[in-house]
Enzyme design. Sequence first.
Site, PDB file in Angstrom:
ATOM      1  N   SER A 184     -22.220 -26.964 -74.886  1.00  0.00           N
ATOM      2  CA  SER A 184     -22.051 -27.168 -73.436  1.00  0.00           C
ATOM      3  C   SER A 184     -21.158 -26.123 -72.792  1.00  0.00           C
ATOM      4  O   SER A 184     -21.368 -25.740 -71.644  1.00  0.00           O
ATOM      5  CB  SER A 184     -21.442 -28.545 -73.172  1.00  0.00           C
ATOM      6  OG  SER A 184     -22.248 -29.546 -73.728  1.00  0.00           O
ATOM      7  N   GLU A 201      -8.413 -32.163 -78.355  1.00  0.00           N
ATOM      8  CA  GLU A 201      -8.028 -31.125 -77.392  1.00  0.00           C
ATOM      9  C   GLU A 201      -6.568 -30.706 -77.549  1.00  0.00           C
ATOM     10  O   GLU A 201      -6.218 -29.535 -77.382  1.00  0.00           O
ATOM     11  CB  GLU A 201      -8.262 -31.628 -75.960  1.00  0.00           C
ATOM     12  CG  GLU A 201      -9.724 -31.903 -75.633  1.00  0.00           C
ATOM     13  CD  GLU A 201     -10.238 -33.232 -76.183  1.00  0.00           C
ATOM     14  OE1 GLU A 201      -9.409 -34.077 -76.618  1.00  0.00           O
ATOM     15  OE2 GLU A 201     -11.462 -33.436 -76.185  1.00  0.00           O
ATOM     16  N   HIS A 213     -17.535 -27.659 -66.638  1.00  0.00           N
ATOM     17  CA  HIS A 213     -17.897 -28.944 -66.044  1.00  0.00           C
ATOM     18  C   HIS A 213     -16.842 -29.409 -65.042  1.00  0.00           C
ATOM     19  O   HIS A 213     -16.503 -30.584 -64.972  1.00  0.00           O
ATOM     20  CB  HIS A 213     -18.148 -29.999 -67.130  1.00  0.00           C
ATOM     21  CG  HIS A 213     -19.354 -29.689 -67.982  1.00  0.00           C
ATOM     22  ND1 HIS A 213     -19.462 -28.530 -68.719  1.00  0.00           N
ATOM     23  CD2 HIS A 213     -20.496 -30.381 -68.204  1.00  0.00           C
ATOM     24  CE1 HIS A 213     -20.618 -28.510 -69.353  1.00  0.00           C
ATOM     25  NE2 HIS A 213     -21.266 -29.612 -69.059  1.00  0.00           N
TER      26      HIS A 213
END
Lengths: 277, 317
Positions: free
Chosen positions: B39, B60, B111
């Site tokens: 992505s 993360e 995104h």
Amino acid sequence: MNHPNIRELQKKAIEIRKDILKMLTLAGSGHTGGSLSIVEILVALYYHALKNDPNNPKWKERDYFLLSKGHGCPALYAVLAEKGYFNREDLWKLRKLGSMLQGHPQLGLPGIEISSGSLGQGLSIANGIALAARLDKSDIRVYCLLGDGETNEGQVWEAAMTAAHYKLDNVCAIIDFNKLQIDGFCCDVKDMGAYFDKWKNFGWETIETDGHDIKKLMNAFDKAKTIKGMPAVIIAHTIKGKGVSFVENKVEWHGIAPKKEEYERAMKELDEALGKI
Amino acid sequence: MAGEKLKMVPTRDGFGEGLIELGRKNKDIVVLSADLTDSTRANWFKKEFPERFFGLGVAEQDMIGTAAGFALMGKIPFACTFGVFASGRAWDQIRVSVAYMNLNVKIIGTHGGISVGPDGATHQALEEISLMRILPNMTIIVPCDALEAKRATIESVNLKGPVYIRLGRSGAHVITKESDPFKIGKAVCLKDGKDLTIFACGQMVYEAALACDELKKDGIDARLVNMHTPKPIDKDCIIKAASQTGAIVAVEEHTIAGGFGSAIAEVVIENCPVPVKFVGIRDRFGVSGEPDELFEHFGLRAKNIVQAAKEALAMKR
């Protein structure tokens, strides 16, 4: 590696404790318990395990030491000054405006490899250094000291998985296993259960040792170097506040500095201990 | 710009292309990914340079810390994930392990904004500019199209220190050309004007250009600035706009609280106070829907910019 004999290092540990207490007393604040518990670990590292050069702190071939439990920095500062990374007189400016000796370590002070203080972040950084070293075909090693309470942090276990996944045998974690954290005994605050098994199950070789026995610590570091294909963690049993009777195992000494009278009592105890070595 | 047939390319694609180009030129480039490798387009790099790609799984915080370690060793890590996770989930790691140490870590948040579409609020990052802007040492770039994203990616390496690049998921009109100037921190004036100035970033630049065309029909001569670097913000450009045009509209696909418009307003208020109107998301979470529907739903269309421009003009003394 050349190093003075154990008795000399034991004396050095006590001298470092005296420096820590002086620093904290002059500062009027700071973390006494968790600084005193890591003294022998640091002595074994800086006088035995670590490849380093105080005259050339950025030496490319050096091993890295990361103090993930940043609040223990008075101990690290005292050891670094003793090794000659910076002027001993700077120790007495701990936590003062304009001093490089910040309340928690800041990158820029010679010998300090990372800024730390927000817990749980050091091991990930250690992995990054180790992976980069592997890319560079460098054989440096990365040591990362964590508090046991610190391992409540989820990021520690994310990093533990990363080190195992990438088979980072150039990473050695050390746990200051003093069984206390700021709110109380670790097992009461948040019981981490089968602690050694946790590390084993995360893919780490675990080495248990007495965190106040310099010889045993040296052996543990030597053993860690022989582990191949997986990271190693040295779980060092320690006593929070070690060396000062009225501080040892006292949770209330996590985040306070001695007052003048307490400082004098502590010095007397440490001088007596020094005489017995 | 209206009426022109423009290509639609997601800005994340521009990043992917820039990253490959960097990888070929510079052996110190490494890429870290928190499981969204396809992505984020990090997989384009991974295919060509597998030995310099590091997957961290859905972690993360660990990814940012690991990137910090690479940077300490002189590597140039690109840490890639969705903007919500990059800027929110790992914020303290960015604060302490990256920004405080002023490390050369490039953070890629794809995104961003409502153009994520159907995934809804949890995945629509509306706060990255605000969250990153308050960190000392941080640079933030919000490219307006895929070409600018590619150039921002490549340029970011020439800047030693942390950089956050906000990218989008959906196709965005390619409005810049190779010959256009691009310099981090230097705003680009796309159209001069004397009545007011519209500042925009990201794909709102296109929408703002449409608004300028509309305003022109009403006899309003708007200046349009592509402010691709919300931090460090181009103060001179803002002060000049405020003093020369006397009214400002700031347009962002982002919350207006502490975001892009706030950054502009801070400069205006301190240096040359004139009316400022904001077009952005007002204290709400996103919702599911197609990107087009969502731009309408949240009032991020050219018509909304036109409305804000007229309000700003009315406030002019």
